[in-house]
Design a protein around this motif. Sequence first.
Motif, PDB file in Angstrom:
ATOM      1  N   ARG A 222       0.844  -1.213   0.000  1.00  0.00           N
ATOM      2  CA  ARG A 222       0.000   0.000   0.000  1.00  0.00           C
ATOM      3  C   ARG A 222       0.872   1.253   0.000  1.00  0.00           C
ATOM      4  NH1 ARG A 222      -2.835  -2.810   4.087  1.00  0.00           N
ATOM      5  NH2 ARG A 222      -4.798  -3.722   3.370  1.00  0.00           N
ATOM      6  N   THR A 223       1.936   1.236   0.779  1.00  0.00           N
ATOM      7  CA  THR A 223       2.810   2.406   0.857  1.00  0.00           C
ATOM      8  C   THR A 223       3.453   2.696  -0.483  1.00  0.00           C
ATOM      9  OG1 THR A 223       3.265   1.954   3.192  1.00  0.00           O
ATOM     10  CG2 THR A 223       4.793   3.404   2.054  1.00  0.00           C
ATOM     11  N   VAL A 224       3.855   1.644  -1.197  1.00  0.00           N
ATOM     12  CA  VAL A 224       4.394   1.837  -2.543  1.00  0.00           C
ATOM     13  C   VAL A 224       3.367   2.535  -3.429  1.00  0.00           C
ATOM     14  CG1 VAL A 224       5.106   0.648  -4.660  1.00  0.00           C
ATOM     15  CG2 VAL A 224       6.029  -0.074  -2.442  1.00  0.00           C
ATOM     16  N   ALA A 225       2.142   2.045  -3.415  1.00  0.00           N
ATOM     17  CA  ALA A 225       1.088   2.624  -4.255  1.00  0.00           C
ATOM     18  C   ALA A 225       0.793   4.069  -3.869  1.00  0.00           C
ATOM     19  CB  ALA A 225      -0.177   1.785  -4.148  1.00  0.00           C
ATOM     20  N   GLU A 226       0.835   4.356  -2.590  1.00  0.00           N
ATOM     21  CA  GLU A 226       0.531   5.707  -2.119  1.00  0.00           C
ATOM     22  C   GLU A 226       1.656   6.695  -2.401  1.00  0.00           C
ATOM     23  OE1 GLU A 226      -0.192   4.918   1.962  1.00  0.00           O
ATOM     24  OE2 GLU A 226      -2.194   4.054   1.617  1.00  0.00           O
ATOM     25  N   THR A 227       2.880   6.188  -2.571  1.00  0.00           N
ATOM     26  CA  THR A 227       4.032   7.065  -2.776  1.00  0.00           C
ATOM     27  C   THR A 227       4.267   7.367  -4.249  1.00  0.00           C
ATOM     28  OG1 THR A 227       5.028   6.073  -0.797  1.00  0.00           O
ATOM     29  CG2 THR A 227       6.447   7.413  -2.168  1.00  0.00           C
ATOM     30  N   VAL A 228       3.994   6.404  -5.115  1.00  0.00           N
ATOM     31  CA  VAL A 228       4.111   6.638  -6.559  1.00  0.00           C
ATOM     32  C   VAL A 228       2.963   7.551  -6.997  1.00  0.00           C
ATOM     33  CG1 VAL A 228       3.990   5.542  -8.833  1.00  0.00           C
ATOM     34  CG2 VAL A 228       5.307   4.467  -6.986  1.00  0.00           C
ATOM     35  N   PRO A 229       3.245   8.602  -7.759  1.00  0.00           N
ATOM     36  CA  PRO A 229       2.202   9.559  -8.123  1.00  0.00           C
ATOM     37  C   PRO A 229       0.961   8.961  -8.764  1.00  0.00           C
ATOM     38  CG  PRO A 229       4.357  10.458  -8.648  1.00  0.00           C
ATOM     39  CD  PRO A 229       4.587   9.042  -8.204  1.00  0.00           C
ATOM     40  N   ARG A 230       1.124   7.941  -9.599  1.00  0.00           N
ATOM     41  CA  ARG A 230      -0.015   7.332 -10.293  1.00  0.00           C
ATOM     42  C   ARG A 230      -0.166   5.867  -9.864  1.00  0.00           C
ATOM     43  NH1 ARG A 230       1.190   8.565 -16.472  1.00  0.00           N
ATOM     44  NH2 ARG A 230      -0.970   7.872 -16.756  1.00  0.00           N
ATOM     45  N   GLY A 231      -0.073   5.651  -8.555  1.00  0.00           N
ATOM     46  CA  GLY A 231      -0.089   4.302  -8.029  1.00  0.00           C
ATOM     47  C   GLY A 231      -1.460   3.828  -7.591  1.00  0.00           C
ATOM     48  N   THR A 232      -1.699   2.524  -7.710  1.00  0.00           N
ATOM     49  CA  THR A 232      -2.926   1.869  -7.272  1.00  0.00           C
ATOM     50  C   THR A 232      -2.552   0.606  -6.514  1.00  0.00           C
ATOM     51  OG1 THR A 232      -4.100   2.664  -9.234  1.00  0.00           O
ATOM     52  CG2 THR A 232      -5.124   0.854  -8.020  1.00  0.00           C
ATOM     53  N   TYR A 233      -3.302   0.309  -5.471  1.00  0.00           N
ATOM     54  CA  TYR A 233      -3.056  -0.900  -4.683  1.00  0.00           C
ATOM     55  C   TYR A 233      -4.197  -1.893  -4.880  1.00  0.00           C
ATOM     56  CZ  TYR A 233      -2.961  -4.108  -0.749  1.00  0.00           C
ATOM     57  OH  TYR A 233      -2.964  -5.244   0.023  1.00  0.00           O
ATOM     58  N   ARG A 234      -3.839  -3.190  -4.875  1.00  0.00           N
ATOM     59  CA  ARG A 234      -4.867  -4.229  -4.954  1.00  0.00           C
ATOM     60  C   ARG A 234      -4.416  -5.468  -4.177  1.00  0.00           C
ATOM     61  NH1 ARG A 234      -7.874  -6.632 -10.412  1.00  0.00           N
ATOM     62  NH2 ARG A 234      -8.881  -8.407  -9.391  1.00  0.00           N
ATOM     63  N   THR A 235      -5.347  -6.065  -3.471  1.00  0.00           N
ATOM     64  CA  THR A 235      -5.102  -7.318  -2.762  1.00  0.00           C
ATOM     65  C   THR A 235      -5.620  -8.483  -3.596  1.00  0.00           C
ATOM     66  OG1 THR A 235      -5.311  -6.249  -0.604  1.00  0.00           O
ATOM     67  CG2 THR A 235      -5.580  -8.635  -0.663  1.00  0.00           C
ATOM     68  N   LEU A 236      -4.829  -9.541  -3.697  1.00  0.00           N
ATOM     69  CA  LEU A 236      -5.268 -10.773  -4.348  1.00  0.00           C
ATOM     70  C   LEU A 236      -5.646 -11.754  -3.240  1.00  0.00           C
ATOM     71  CD1 LEU A 236      -2.678 -11.205  -7.251  1.00  0.00           C
ATOM     72  CD2 LEU A 236      -4.861  -9.974  -7.227  1.00  0.00           C
ATOM     73  N   GLU A 237      -6.929 -11.927  -3.037  1.00  0.00           N
ATOM     74  CA  GLU A 237      -7.417 -12.732  -1.923  1.00  0.00           C
ATOM     75  C   GLU A 237      -6.939 -14.179  -2.023  1.00  0.00           C
ATOM     76  OE1 GLU A 237      -8.649 -11.544   0.663  1.00  0.00           O
ATOM     77  OE2 GLU A 237      -9.024  -9.507  -0.069  1.00  0.00           O
ATOM     78  N   GLY A 238      -6.556 -14.729  -0.876  1.00  0.00           N
ATOM     79  CA  GLY A 238      -6.143 -16.123  -0.812  1.00  0.00           C
ATOM     80  C   GLY A 238      -4.716 -16.381  -1.239  1.00  0.00           C
ATOM     81  N   GLN A 239      -4.007 -15.350  -1.699  1.00  0.00           N
ATOM     82  CA  GLN A 239      -2.646 -15.536  -2.196  1.00  0.00           C
ATOM     83  C   GLN A 239      -1.613 -15.200  -1.126  1.00  0.00           C
ATOM     84  OE1 GLN A 239      -2.027 -16.931  -5.416  1.00  0.00           O
ATOM     85  NE2 GLN A 239      -4.181 -17.285  -4.917  1.00  0.00           N
ATOM     86  N   SER A 240      -0.460 -15.857  -1.224  1.00  0.00           N
ATOM     87  CA  SER A 240       0.660 -15.595  -0.329  1.00  0.00           C
ATOM     88  C   SER A 240       1.796 -14.997  -1.159  1.00  0.00           C
ATOM     89  CB  SER A 240       1.099 -16.889   0.346  1.00  0.00           C
ATOM     90  OG  SER A 240       1.622 -17.783  -0.626  1.00  0.00           O
ATOM     91  N   HIS A 241       3.022 -15.001  -0.598  1.00  0.00           N
ATOM     92  CA  HIS A 241       4.161 -14.452  -1.336  1.00  0.00           C
ATOM     93  C   HIS A 241       4.435 -15.277  -2.599  1.00  0.00           C
ATOM     94  CE1 HIS A 241       7.443 -11.648  -1.571  1.00  0.00           C
ATOM     95  NE2 HIS A 241       8.354 -12.606  -1.646  1.00  0.00           N
ATOM     96  N   ARG A 242       4.072 -16.556  -2.571  1.00  0.00           N
ATOM     97  CA  ARG A 242       4.181 -17.393  -3.768  1.00  0.00           C
ATOM     98  C   ARG A 242       2.849 -17.346  -4.506  1.00  0.00           C
ATOM     99  NH1 ARG A 242       7.552 -22.850  -1.976  1.00  0.00           N
ATOM    100  NH2 ARG A 242       9.476 -21.781  -1.331  1.00  0.00           N
ATOM    101  N   VAL A 243       2.637 -16.281  -5.213  1.00  0.00           N
ATOM    102  CA  VAL A 243       1.358 -16.051  -5.874  1.00  0.00           C
ATOM    103  C   VAL A 243       1.175 -17.015  -7.041  1.00  0.00           C
ATOM    104  CG1 VAL A 243       2.381 -14.248  -7.324  1.00  0.00           C
ATOM    105  CG2 VAL A 243      -0.103 -14.275  -6.941  1.00  0.00           C
ATOM    106  N   GLU A 244      -0.039 -17.497  -7.219  1.00  0.00           N
ATOM    107  CA  GLU A 244      -0.339 -18.437  -8.293  1.00  0.00           C
ATOM    108  C   GLU A 244      -0.454 -17.701  -9.633  1.00  0.00           C
ATOM    109  OE1 GLU A 244      -3.794 -20.704  -7.361  1.00  0.00           O
ATOM    110  OE2 GLU A 244      -3.143 -21.100  -5.302  1.00  0.00           O
ATOM    111  N   PRO A 245       0.268 -18.178 -10.655  1.00  0.00           N
ATOM    112  CA  PRO A 245       0.215 -17.515 -11.966  1.00  0.00           C
ATOM    113  C   PRO A 245      -1.203 -17.372 -12.511  1.00  0.00           C
ATOM    114  CG  PRO A 245       2.015 -19.078 -11.912  1.00  0.00           C
ATOM    115  CD  PRO A 245       1.243 -19.293 -10.646  1.00  0.00           C
ATOM    116  N   GLY A 246      -2.051 -18.379 -12.294  1.00  0.00           N
ATOM    117  CA  GLY A 246      -3.408 -18.324 -12.818  1.00  0.00           C
ATOM    118  C   GLY A 246      -4.259 -17.240 -12.185  1.00  0.00           C
ATOM    119  N   VAL A 247      -3.910 -16.837 -10.978  1.00  0.00           N
ATOM    120  CA  VAL A 247      -4.615 -15.750 -10.302  1.00  0.00           C
ATOM    121  C   VAL A 247      -4.042 -14.403 -10.710  1.00  0.00           C
ATOM    122  CG1 VAL A 247      -5.155 -14.725  -8.050  1.00  0.00           C
ATOM    123  CG2 VAL A 247      -5.238 -17.207  -8.347  1.00  0.00           C
ATOM    124  N   LEU A 248      -2.727 -14.331 -10.794  1.00  0.00           N
ATOM    125  CA  LEU A 248      -2.052 -13.069 -11.094  1.00  0.00           C
ATOM    126  C   LEU A 248      -2.175 -12.653 -12.555  1.00  0.00           C
ATOM    127  CD1 LEU A 248      -0.132 -10.758 -10.296  1.00  0.00           C
ATOM    128  CD2 LEU A 248       1.777 -12.365 -10.603  1.00  0.00           C
TER     129      LEU A 248
END
Length: 258
Positions: A222-248
Motif C-alpha cells: 500500500r505504501t508503494v502505491a501511495e508514494t508513486v504519483p499514479r499508483g494503485t493498490y490491490r489485494t489478491l485474496e487467498g494468495q501468499s508471497h508465492r502467488v499463483e500464476p493463474g490468479v495473477l
Amino acid sequence: MEHTLSRDGTRIAYERTGQGPAAVLVSGAMSTGATVAPLAAALADRLDVTVYDRRGRGESGDTEPYAVEREVEDLAALIEAVGGEASLYGVSSGGALVLRAAASGLPVRRVAVYEVPYAMDDDAARAGAAYTERLTEALARGRRGEAVELFLRLTGLGEEMIGSARQSPLWAGMESVAPSLAYDDAVMGDHRVPRSVLASVTAPLLSLAGGASADWMRAAARTVAETVPRGTYRTLEGQSHRVEPGVLAPVLAEFFAR
C-alpha cells in the motif's frame, strides 16, 4: 534462449513469447527467468512477454564490480530488444529493481510489483541491516551455504526446514546463485521504502499483495502505491508471497493491456 548485450558488455539471456503489448518480467532473489516462466505462459495470449536471467545467474553473464545501475542497464537493453518500450513486472526484490528502473527514466509504459519486502518499522530495518552485514561477510569468505541460510532465515524459514533444504538436491543450485543475494540486497537499499525513488516513477503503477500474506507485506505494498504519483493498490485474496500464476495473470494482463 536469445541474448542481448548490456551497456557494460554483459550477455543477458532471455526468452520471449506471446503477442500484444511488450512486458518484461523480473524475478526476485535466488531465482532465474524460469521462476516467472509459468506466469509468462499464462500471459502469452494477451502480451508479448519476456523473461530473463538476471546477471550473475542462469545463462546470463556477470561483470564486476556490481552496481544496481548495471541491472537497470540490463533492463534498458531488454526493452530495446523487444521494441523500445515495455511494461515491467517485478516480484519481491525484483519489484524493487523494477521501481528503480522505472524511476531512472527508461521507456516504461506501466509498472506492476508484487510484495516488495520493504521494512515497515525500525525493528525490521535493523534486521535488514544485520542481514546485509552478515551476508557481506559470508560471501567475502566464500561461504555460499551460510549466505543461503541467512537469506532463508530472513524470509522466516525455520531451522528445521533450513536443515531439510540443505539435504535437498536443490541445495547445490541455491549455492550456485548465492553471490547474487548481494545484488538483491543492494537493490533493496537500506530496506526501507525509498520514497524519493518512488516519487520519480511517472508511469501508472499497480502494487499487489496477497490476502494470505503477512500484514506488513500488505502495508508495504500500500505504501508503494501511495508514494508513486499514479499508483494503485490491490489485494489478491487467498494468495501468499508465492502467488499463483493463474490468479495473477488476468490482473496483470488487464492492467498492461490498457
